[in-house]
Design a protein around this motif. Structure first.
Motif, PDB file in Angstrom:
ATOM      1  N   LEU A  77       0.811  -1.217   0.000  1.00  0.00           N
ATOM      2  CA  LEU A  77       0.000   0.000   0.000  1.00  0.00           C
ATOM      3  C   LEU A  77       0.846   1.271   0.000  1.00  0.00           C
ATOM      4  CD1 LEU A  77      -2.898  -1.047   2.378  1.00  0.00           C
ATOM      5  CD2 LEU A  77      -3.008  -0.674  -0.085  1.00  0.00           C
ATOM      6  N   CYS A  78       2.031   1.214   0.592  1.00  0.00           N
ATOM      7  CA  CYS A  78       2.872   2.408   0.654  1.00  0.00           C
ATOM      8  C   CYS A  78       3.478   2.777  -0.694  1.00  0.00           C
ATOM      9  CB  CYS A  78       3.938   2.262   1.734  1.00  0.00           C
ATOM     10  SG  CYS A  78       3.250   2.442   3.402  1.00  0.00           S
ATOM     11  N   GLU A  79       3.185   1.997  -1.718  1.00  0.00           N
ATOM     12  CA  GLU A  79       3.551   2.415  -3.078  1.00  0.00           C
ATOM     13  C   GLU A  79       2.714   3.628  -3.479  1.00  0.00           C
ATOM     14  OE1 GLU A  79       3.332  -0.978  -5.673  1.00  0.00           O
ATOM     15  OE2 GLU A  79       4.835  -2.068  -4.512  1.00  0.00           O
ATOM     16  N   ASP A  80       1.558   3.780  -2.850  1.00  0.00           N
ATOM     17  CA  ASP A  80       0.695   4.951  -3.023  1.00  0.00           C
ATOM     18  C   ASP A  80       1.157   5.991  -1.995  1.00  0.00           C
ATOM     19  OD1 ASP A  80      -1.381   6.864  -2.672  1.00  0.00           O
ATOM     20  OD2 ASP A  80      -2.948   5.385  -3.058  1.00  0.00           O
ATOM     21  N   PRO A  81       1.509   7.215  -2.403  1.00  0.00           N
ATOM     22  CA  PRO A  81       2.015   8.214  -1.456  1.00  0.00           C
ATOM     23  C   PRO A  81       1.015   8.650  -0.384  1.00  0.00           C
ATOM     24  CG  PRO A  81       1.748   9.176  -3.642  1.00  0.00           C
ATOM     25  CD  PRO A  81       1.488   7.706  -3.777  1.00  0.00           C
ATOM     26  N   ALA A  82      -0.257   8.279  -0.512  1.00  0.00           N
ATOM     27  CA  ALA A  82      -1.235   8.590   0.524  1.00  0.00           C
ATOM     28  C   ALA A  82      -1.038   7.708   1.762  1.00  0.00           C
ATOM     29  CB  ALA A  82      -2.649   8.415  -0.010  1.00  0.00           C
ATOM     30  N   HIS A 125      -0.304   5.083   8.413  1.00  0.00           N
ATOM     31  CA  HIS A 125      -1.134   6.282   8.283  1.00  0.00           C
ATOM     32  C   HIS A 125      -1.664   6.383   6.855  1.00  0.00           C
ATOM     33  CE1 HIS A 125      -0.043   7.863  12.148  1.00  0.00           C
ATOM     34  NE2 HIS A 125       1.181   8.221  11.826  1.00  0.00           N
ATOM     35  N   VAL A 126      -2.877   6.919   6.737  1.00  0.00           N
ATOM     36  CA  VAL A 126      -3.480   7.188   5.429  1.00  0.00           C
ATOM     37  C   VAL A 126      -3.876   8.659   5.405  1.00  0.00           C
ATOM     38  CG1 VAL A 126      -5.253   6.560   3.760  1.00  0.00           C
ATOM     39  CG2 VAL A 126      -4.449   4.854   5.434  1.00  0.00           C
ATOM     40  N   ASN A 127      -3.296   9.418   4.504  1.00  0.00           N
ATOM     41  CA  ASN A 127      -3.601  10.832   4.349  1.00  0.00           C
ATOM     42  C   ASN A 127      -4.917  10.959   3.582  1.00  0.00           C
ATOM     43  OD1 ASN A 127      -3.804  13.503   3.417  1.00  0.00           O
ATOM     44  ND2 ASN A 127      -1.583  13.742   3.337  1.00  0.00           N
ATOM     45  N   LEU A 128      -5.957  11.407   4.275  1.00  0.00           N
ATOM     46  CA  LEU A 128      -7.282  11.496   3.657  1.00  0.00           C
ATOM     47  C   LEU A 128      -7.348  12.539   2.545  1.00  0.00           C
ATOM     48  CD1 LEU A 128      -9.508  11.163   6.850  1.00  0.00           C
ATOM     49  CD2 LEU A 128      -8.866   9.376   5.214  1.00  0.00           C
ATOM     50  N   ASN A 129      -6.456  13.501   2.563  1.00  0.00           N
ATOM     51  CA  ASN A 129      -6.427  14.517   1.506  1.00  0.00           C
ATOM     52  C   ASN A 129      -5.851  13.984   0.203  1.00  0.00           C
ATOM     53  OD1 ASN A 129      -7.535  16.657   3.027  1.00  0.00           O
ATOM     54  ND2 ASN A 129      -5.554  17.054   3.953  1.00  0.00           N
ATOM     55  N   GLN A 130      -5.193  12.834   0.257  1.00  0.00           N
ATOM     56  CA  GLN A 130      -4.557  12.284  -0.940  1.00  0.00           C
ATOM     57  C   GLN A 130      -5.158  10.978  -1.437  1.00  0.00           C
ATOM     58  OE1 GLN A 130      -0.471  11.914   0.439  1.00  0.00           O
ATOM     59  NE2 GLN A 130       0.107  13.746  -0.716  1.00  0.00           N
ATOM     60  N   VAL A 131      -5.750  10.210  -0.547  1.00  0.00           N
ATOM     61  CA  VAL A 131      -6.166   8.858  -0.907  1.00  0.00           C
ATOM     62  C   VAL A 131      -7.453   8.850  -1.733  1.00  0.00           C
ATOM     63  CG1 VAL A 131      -7.538   8.393   1.187  1.00  0.00           C
ATOM     64  CG2 VAL A 131      -6.340   6.518   0.032  1.00  0.00           C
ATOM     65  N   LYS A 132      -7.509   7.936  -2.688  1.00  0.00           N
ATOM     66  CA  LYS A 132      -8.733   7.721  -3.460  1.00  0.00           C
ATOM     67  C   LYS A 132      -9.713   6.926  -2.601  1.00  0.00           C
ATOM     68  CE  LYS A 132      -6.502   7.720  -7.942  1.00  0.00           C
ATOM     69  NZ  LYS A 132      -6.152   6.948  -9.127  1.00  0.00           N
ATOM     70  N   LYS A 133     -10.997   7.221  -2.767  1.00  0.00           N
ATOM     71  CA  LYS A 133     -12.024   6.574  -1.943  1.00  0.00           C
ATOM     72  C   LYS A 133     -11.969   5.058  -2.034  1.00  0.00           C
ATOM     73  CE  LYS A 133     -15.163  10.468  -2.291  1.00  0.00           C
ATOM     74  NZ  LYS A 133     -16.406  10.991  -2.837  1.00  0.00           N
TER      75      LYS A 133
END
Length: 110
Positions: free
Chosen positions: A57-62, A77-85
């Motif tokens: 999952l950390c391949e996604d910068p969110a 951690h998951v950055n809600l401002n960056q992650v796709k729904k």
């Protein structure tokens, strides 16, 4: 991007999930075990993943590991401002399933 309401709605919608305080943050539990915490102020959710799931999952910068020993155990951690729904929903389900499978393993050993 996932807004605060969407994140909360998804977390509490997991079957049998209970929201309780964990220090100064909401935590989401299944039978007493945390699968997620919610940092509303900083707009991130922290999920209990396996280290292998975290690596993928950390391949996604969110997504990024918690920067301490908890991160080494898979807490992410998951950055809600960056992650796709859709990606967020999949990650929440993984964290939830991790707790469910731990509970099943513990029950089968007793």
């Amino acid at each position: 991007m996932v807004n605060l309401e969407q994140a909360h709605t998804l977390l509490v919608s997991m079957p049998d999930a209970v929201e309780e305080a964990h220090f100064d943050k909401p935590a989401y539990k299944i039978k007493g075990k945390i699968f997620a915490t919610f940092n509303i102020e900083n707009k991130w959710v922290t999920l209990k993943l396996t280290p292998e799931q975290q690596n993928i999952l950390c391949e996604d910068p969110a997504f990024y590991p918690v920067p301490n020993k908890w991160g080494q155990m898979g807490w992410t951690h998951v950055n809600l401002n960056q992650v796709k729904k859709t990606h967020f929903a999949e990650a929440v389900d993984l964290a939830y399933q991790n707790i469910i499978s731990q509970k099943k393993k513990a029950k089968s050993k007793s």
